[in-house]
Scaffold this motif. Structure first.
Motif, PDB file in Angstrom:
ATOM      1  N   ASN A 129       0.816  -1.220   0.040  1.00  0.00           N
ATOM      2  CA  ASN A 129       0.142   0.032  -0.056  1.00  0.00           C
ATOM      3  C   ASN A 129       0.939   1.412   0.009  1.00  0.00           C
ATOM      4  O   ASN A 129       0.222   2.351  -0.595  1.00  0.00           O
TER       5      ASN A 129
ATOM      6  N   THR B 206       5.161  10.392  -6.515  1.00  0.00           N
ATOM      7  CA  THR B 206       4.234   9.884  -5.731  1.00  0.00           C
ATOM      8  C   THR B 206       3.189   8.967  -6.706  1.00  0.00           C
ATOM      9  O   THR B 206       2.341   9.534  -7.560  1.00  0.00           O
ATOM     10  N   HIS B 207       3.464   7.731  -6.492  1.00  0.00           N
ATOM     11  CA  HIS B 207       2.558   6.758  -7.355  1.00  0.00           C
ATOM     12  C   HIS B 207       1.045   6.662  -6.712  1.00  0.00           C
ATOM     13  O   HIS B 207       0.862   6.763  -5.589  1.00  0.00           O
ATOM     14  N   THR B 208       0.069   6.559  -7.586  1.00  0.00           N
ATOM     15  CA  THR B 208      -1.308   6.246  -7.154  1.00  0.00           C
ATOM     16  C   THR B 208      -2.036   5.370  -8.068  1.00  0.00           C
ATOM     17  O   THR B 208      -1.512   5.661  -9.368  1.00  0.00           O
ATOM     18  N   ASN B 209      -2.968   4.946  -7.790  1.00  0.00           N
ATOM     19  CA  ASN B 209      -3.968   4.204  -8.679  1.00  0.00           C
ATOM     20  C   ASN B 209      -5.185   5.135  -8.997  1.00  0.00           C
ATOM     21  O   ASN B 209      -5.917   5.960  -8.155  1.00  0.00           O
TER      22      ASN B 209
ATOM     23  N   GLN C 229       1.009  11.287  -9.711  1.00  0.00           N
ATOM     24  CA  GLN C 229       0.284  12.391  -9.511  1.00  0.00           C
ATOM     25  C   GLN C 229       0.608  13.121  -8.436  1.00  0.00           C
ATOM     26  O   GLN C 229       0.879  13.038  -7.233  1.00  0.00           O
TER      27      GLN C 229
ATOM     28  N   ALA D 214      -3.847  16.000  -8.222  1.00  0.00           N
ATOM     29  CA  ALA D 214      -4.825  15.085  -7.234  1.00  0.00           C
ATOM     30  C   ALA D 214      -5.914  15.704  -6.985  1.00  0.00           C
ATOM     31  O   ALA D 214      -7.264  15.172  -6.891  1.00  0.00           O
TER      32      ALA D 214
ATOM     33  N   GLY E 116      -8.172  12.679  -8.019  1.00  0.00           N
ATOM     34  CA  GLY E 116      -7.395  11.321  -7.865  1.00  0.00           C
ATOM     35  C   GLY E 116      -7.192  10.599  -9.256  1.00  0.00           C
ATOM     36  O   GLY E 116      -7.071   9.297  -9.367  1.00  0.00           O
TER      37      GLY E 116
END
Length: 347
Positions: free
Chosen positions: A252, A275-278, A290, A295, A300
């Motif tokens: 996570n 910063t990785h995000t889904n 993002q 974001a 997001g």
């Protein structure tokens, strides 16, 4: 006969995790060794680790074990005693996360697979018994000062993008099975060089080093314990880090910061960011980088299309996910597919 798998919902398991009053330690480890009966070995692991409150994911195959787990701090000694009681695992190095709150996993999943690392190798002459020489952090730094050294990153593009070793070469593919022959082709003509392979925790680069030796290269090395162990050793020994940026991790957190350098850029506005995000759209979930501003603006999401989708009625979103009048494409983490998707979504 005890239940050898989880029967509680993820929602309840996550709630239980957040209610825990003790600290957890996030650990990764692997070992290549022969396992005659992987299913039986898997069940033994599950019984003992479940009793110790271990969470995480473990893969077992005839070639060995690969694990990313969290262990209650008060059960660490009992966990070590159990693990080290297993032949071939006695004294095994455990990679302990350097930037972690212990909340990365909420259930224990142990699966039997054909291989602990899918490699596409079908040559019966290939063996993991002959592999490259281990190098520790100090030896890695010394080799990096040698102009006769070539460093190869055996991770995917989204890992390389946010952090890598100085002078490291990226193998431009998203699957390890494709990277192996590509690395061999890239190194043809450099048989006399020192070739160092590295990855996150050591499991991929160890197999890659064995494959390079199998293909006729001689001076092959691999970073012991990968980037995780390298970061630990540089900190403990006061060494300069030749790894720059963030180490991508598969839980996570999606990353451990190794140095303060930010070498990647936001995929939407181009500002420095790692910063990785889904994607927040349940029908997409693209992994991308993002920044905080984007974001907030995109809520997001990775694109204008996905941003519009999350504001549709829930039933309409479900229809889109099921493929009914689906205006979206299916996108994965591929570098080739990543940029077009994000470029389409710019406001």
């Amino acid at each position: 006969m005890p239940v050898l798998h989880n029967r509680v919902s993820n929602e309840e398991l996550k709630a239980r995790l957040m209610d825990e009053t003790f600290r957890r330690v996030t650990i990764s480890f692997y070992q290549y060794f022969p396992i005659v009966n992987p299913q039986e070995f898997r069940d033994v692991l599950y019984r003992s680790m479940n009793e110790l409150g271990v969470f995480g994911r473990i893969y077992v195959a005839k070639e060995g074990i690969n694990a990313q787990i969290s262990v209650p701090e008060h059960n660490m000694e009992a966990f070590r005693s159990f693990l080290y009681s297993i032949p071939h695992l006695d004294g095994l190095r455990l990679n302990i996360a350097v930037d972690d709150d212990g909340k990365s996993f909420w259930v224990l999943k142990i699966k039997v697979r054909d291989k602990i690392v899918a490699d596409g190798i079908d040559d019966p002459a290939f063996s993991m018994e002959r592999k490259g020489k281990y190098v520790n952090a100090r030896e890695m730094n010394e080799l990096l000062t040698d102009p006769n050294t070539i460093v190869i990153d055996m991770r995917n593009h989204y890992e390389y993008e946010v952090g890598h070793f100085d002078r490291a070469l990226e193998v431009p593919s998203d699957t390890f099975r494709d990277q192996l022959p590509m690395a061999v082709d890239m190194m043809r003509g450099n048989e006399d060089k020192n070739i160092i392979m590295y990855c996150t925790g050591g499991i991929r680069c160890e197999k890659a080093s064995a494959y390079m030796l199998h293909k006729g290269f001689e001076n092959v090395f691999h970073l012991e314990g990968g980037i995780i162990n390298y970061a630990k050793q540089t900190k403990e020994e006061g060494l300069d880090s030749r790894f720059i940026g963030k180490n991508f991790v598969f839980d996570n957190r999606l990353g451990e910061r190794i140095t303060e350098d930010v070498i990647a850029k936001c995929h939407q506005c181009g500002q420095p960011c790692d910063t990785h995000t889904n994607c927040a759209n349940d029908g997409c979930h693209l992994l991308f980088i993002q920044c905080p501003s984007c974001a907030a603006e995109y809520e997001g999401c990775c694109s204008k299309e996905c941003h519009e989708t999350i504001h549709l009625p829930l039933e309409r979103q479900k229809e889109l996910r099921q493929g009914t009048d689906n205006g979206q494409h299916i996108f994965n983490k591929s570098k080739a597919r990543l940029r077009p998707r994000l470029n389409e979504g710019k406001f």
